[in-house]
Design an enzyme around this catalytic site. Structure first.
Site, PDB file in Angstrom:
ATOM      1  N   ARG A 124      -6.167 -21.167  13.445  1.00  8.62           N
ATOM      2  CA  ARG A 124      -6.616 -20.659  12.314  1.00  8.62           C
ATOM      3  C   ARG A 124      -7.506 -19.025  12.466  1.00  8.62           C
ATOM      4  NH1 ARG A 124      -7.313 -25.869  11.077  1.00  8.62           N
ATOM      5  NH2 ARG A 124      -5.753 -26.427   9.827  1.00  8.62           N
ATOM      6  N   LYS A 146      -3.568  -4.704   9.338  1.00  2.90           N
ATOM      7  CA  LYS A 146      -2.304  -5.198   8.647  1.00  2.90           C
ATOM      8  C   LYS A 146      -1.604  -5.743   9.929  1.00  2.90           C
ATOM      9  CE  LYS A 146      -1.450  -2.234   4.658  1.00  2.90           C
ATOM     10  NZ  LYS A 146      -0.513  -1.392   4.069  1.00  2.90           N
ATOM     11  N   GLU A 188       3.092  11.005  10.628  1.00  2.00           N
ATOM     12  CA  GLU A 188       2.066  10.334   9.789  1.00  2.00           C
ATOM     13  C   GLU A 188       0.858  11.073   9.895  1.00  2.00           C
ATOM     14  OE1 GLU A 188       2.338   7.493   8.101  1.00  2.00           O
ATOM     15  OE2 GLU A 188       4.360   6.525   9.132  1.00  2.00           O
ATOM     16  N   LYS A 230      -8.253   7.232   8.880  1.00  3.05           N
ATOM     17  CA  LYS A 230      -7.552   5.795   8.643  1.00  3.05           C
ATOM     18  C   LYS A 230      -8.790   4.957   8.467  1.00  3.05           C
ATOM     19  CE  LYS A 230      -4.866   2.743   8.153  1.00  3.05           C
ATOM     20  NZ  LYS A 230      -3.468   2.028   9.056  1.00  3.05           N
ATOM     21  N   GLU A 240      -5.546  -2.774  -0.075  1.00  6.87           N
ATOM     22  CA  GLU A 240      -4.723  -1.798  -0.619  1.00  6.87           C
ATOM     23  C   GLU A 240      -4.521  -2.172  -2.099  1.00  6.87           C
ATOM     24  OE1 GLU A 240      -1.136  -1.479   1.554  1.00  6.87           O
ATOM     25  OE2 GLU A 240      -0.382  -0.402  -0.016  1.00  6.87           O
ATOM     26  N   ARG A 244      -6.082   2.964  -0.209  1.00  9.46           N
ATOM     27  CA  ARG A 244      -4.936   3.001   0.609  1.00  9.46           C
ATOM     28  C   ARG A 244      -3.554   2.774   0.353  1.00  9.46           C
ATOM     29  NH1 ARG A 244      -5.934  -1.969   5.394  1.00  9.46           N
ATOM     30  NH2 ARG A 244      -4.144  -1.316   6.695  1.00  9.46           N
ATOM     31  N   ASN A 248       1.057   5.409   1.551  1.00 11.66           N
ATOM     32  CA  ASN A 248       2.185   5.195   1.239  1.00 11.66           C
ATOM     33  C   ASN A 248       3.044   6.615   0.829  1.00 11.66           C
ATOM     34  OD1 ASN A 248       2.450   2.430   1.574  1.00 11.66           O
ATOM     35  ND2 ASN A 248       1.390   2.128  -0.383  1.00 11.66           N
ATOM     36  N   HIS A 251       6.634   7.268   1.750  1.00 14.77           N
ATOM     37  CA  HIS A 251       7.118   5.884   2.150  1.00 14.77           C
ATOM     38  C   HIS A 251       8.102   5.260   1.264  1.00 14.77           C
ATOM     39  CE1 HIS A 251       4.446   6.604   5.553  1.00 14.77           C
ATOM     40  NE2 HIS A 251       4.728   5.281   6.123  1.00 14.77           N
ATOM     41  N   HIS A 255      11.247   4.556   3.254  1.00 16.34           N
ATOM     42  CA  HIS A 255      11.862   3.316   3.441  1.00 16.34           C
ATOM     43  C   HIS A 255      13.167   2.891   2.999  1.00 16.34           C
ATOM     44  CE1 HIS A 255      11.313  -1.246   2.291  1.00 16.34           C
ATOM     45  NE2 HIS A 255      11.458  -1.364   3.576  1.00 16.34           N
ATOM     46  N   HIS A 268      11.084   5.996  12.010  1.00 14.65           N
ATOM     47  CA  HIS A 268      10.288   5.575  11.212  1.00 14.65           C
ATOM     48  C   HIS A 268       9.708   6.946  10.677  1.00 14.65           C
ATOM     49  CE1 HIS A 268       7.680   4.064   8.072  1.00 14.65           C
ATOM     50  NE2 HIS A 268       6.464   4.368   8.714  1.00 14.65           N
TER      51      HIS A 268
HETATM   52  N1  GLY Z   1       0.093   1.981   7.550  1.00 14.00           N
HETATM   53  C1  GLY Z   1      -0.449   1.828   6.280  1.00 14.00           C
HETATM   54  C2  GLY Z   1      -1.655   1.021   6.162  1.00 14.00           C
HETATM   55  O1  GLY Z   1      -2.200   0.699   6.763  1.00 14.00           O
HETATM   56  O2  GLY Z   1      -2.021   0.723   4.938  1.00 14.00           O
END
Ligand code: GLY
Length: 364
Positions: A124, A146, A188, A230, A240, A244, A248, A251, A255, A268
């Protein structure tokens, strides 16, 4: 009826440091001990990174009398699935790691995502740290927690928010990176500049040649700046729901290009670059961005060797993927758009007709 409340209001402190520097690897064992992260460790990585750096890291830990068993899997996005995840959990368990142990993720985005998900779920949740080896991982995926894997039904469809206890960005890894990987990370970086930082954008315009020829001082500046960007976004909106989402930018179309071409044709970064080229044209069409700034954005992407025109892909399929995108709102297409270089807006709903009108002239 009896009502029993489970009161779980809590304050958590998941703060952590990102250390950026050169020749950093040898500092890691002492820093882990100083921070009290883990009493035993396992290194999770892929076969390629293991071959290149596995024994070096083991040796660094051995000098401090710390064992560092390696658990690895075949490199590439195709490994980022539940099967690899289950195998890694089994191997970690066989090593006898307990709740006080820590996982060290060494590699690019795939390694960080899957190793972090193993850490989030093993007993956990046990601590983990990130040692990113690609540019993209250094400035983006290793920061922000993430973690997860892909499902057949969708990329990153299974995962969690689980923050690392530390991130060690050693810029010496850039030396061995192929140009393609550098360009993918640059996409990026340009994105961060476009949505948040006009001064960084100007620096990139001026210093692109130096960056491409791997000038260390320029990279140090750019990587530090991007890690700060970041980190600030994650601090403001970890899960998000607001700021955040800006990350995107480019993207949604990026995507869709990756999905329609089955992740085989473009990196990417290349897909996101095409997506940003679309998004800046869309921003102009919406009356937000000036033509001049849109051209500047496209020129920087091109100077970085990134594509700004799209291949001729079936529009119906592209739109189908975009409708299912996590950013669509009630089936309506939604985009991050630019107001000017350094400023973006998220959740802008755009009619499909307009999307088609903007994409069509960008397709070959
Ligand atoms: N790579 C996008 C984020 O971390 O939200």
């Amino acid at each position: 009826m009896e009502k029993i409340n489970v009161r779980l209001k809590r304050t958590v402190d998941d703060s952590y440091e990102i250390l950026v520097g050169s020749n950093l690897l040898s500092e890691i064992p002492k820093d882990l001990q100083k921070k009290g992260i883990g009493n035993r460790y396992a290194l999770v990585t892929d076969h390629n990174v293991e071959r290149l750096f596995g024994s070096r890291l083991q040796e660094i830990f051995r000098r401090e009398n710390i064992q560092l068993p390696i658990v690895s899997f075949p490199a590439g996005e195709k490994s980022k699935n539940l099967r690899t995840f289950a195998e890694l959990l089994g191997k970690i368990h066989s090593l006898g790691l307990d709740r006080k142990s820590a996982i060290i993720a060494l590699g690019g985005g795939v390694v960080g995502d899957i190793a972090g998900f193993v850490a989030a779920t093993y007993f956990r949740g046990i601590p983990f740290v990130q040692i990113p080896t690609t540019l993209l991982a250094m400035i983006d995926s290793s920061i922000g927690g993430k973690v997860g894997v892909d499902l057949e039904q969708g990329k990153n469809a299974c995962g969690a928010f689980f923050q690392p206890k530390a991130v060690y960005v050693d810029i010496d890894f850039l030396e061995g990176l192929p140009r393609k990987e550098l360009q993918s990370g640059l996409a990026e970086i340009i994105k961060h500049a476009l949505i948040f930082d006009s001064r960084l954008f100007e620096f990139l315009e001026k210093s692109l040649r130096k960056l491409i020829s791997k000038d260390k001082a320029s990279w140090m500046h750019v990587i530090q700046k991007n890690c700060r960007i970041k980190a600030a976004v994650v601090e403001k909106d970890e899960k998000e729901s607001g700021a955040r989402k800006m990350l995107n930018y480019g993207h949604t179309v990026g995507h869709a290009i990756e999905t329609v071409t089955r992740y085989k044709k473009f990196s990417h970064g290349e897909a996101v670059s095409m997506g940003m080229s679309f998004a800046s044209r869309l921003s102009v069409k919406l009356g937000l961005l000036s033509e001049k700034e849109s051209l500047r954005s496209t020129a920087l992407l091109q100077a970085a060797g990134l594509p700004v025109r799209l291949p001729a892909l079936p529009m119906g399929k592209m739109l189908e993927v975009m409708r299912k995108d996590k950013k669509s709102i009630g089936g309506k297409l939604s985009f991050v758009v630019l107001e000017r270089i350094g400023n973006a807006r998220h959740d802008v709903i755009v009619p499909e007709e307009l999307v088609k009108e903007v994409i069509a002239p960008l397709m070959d």
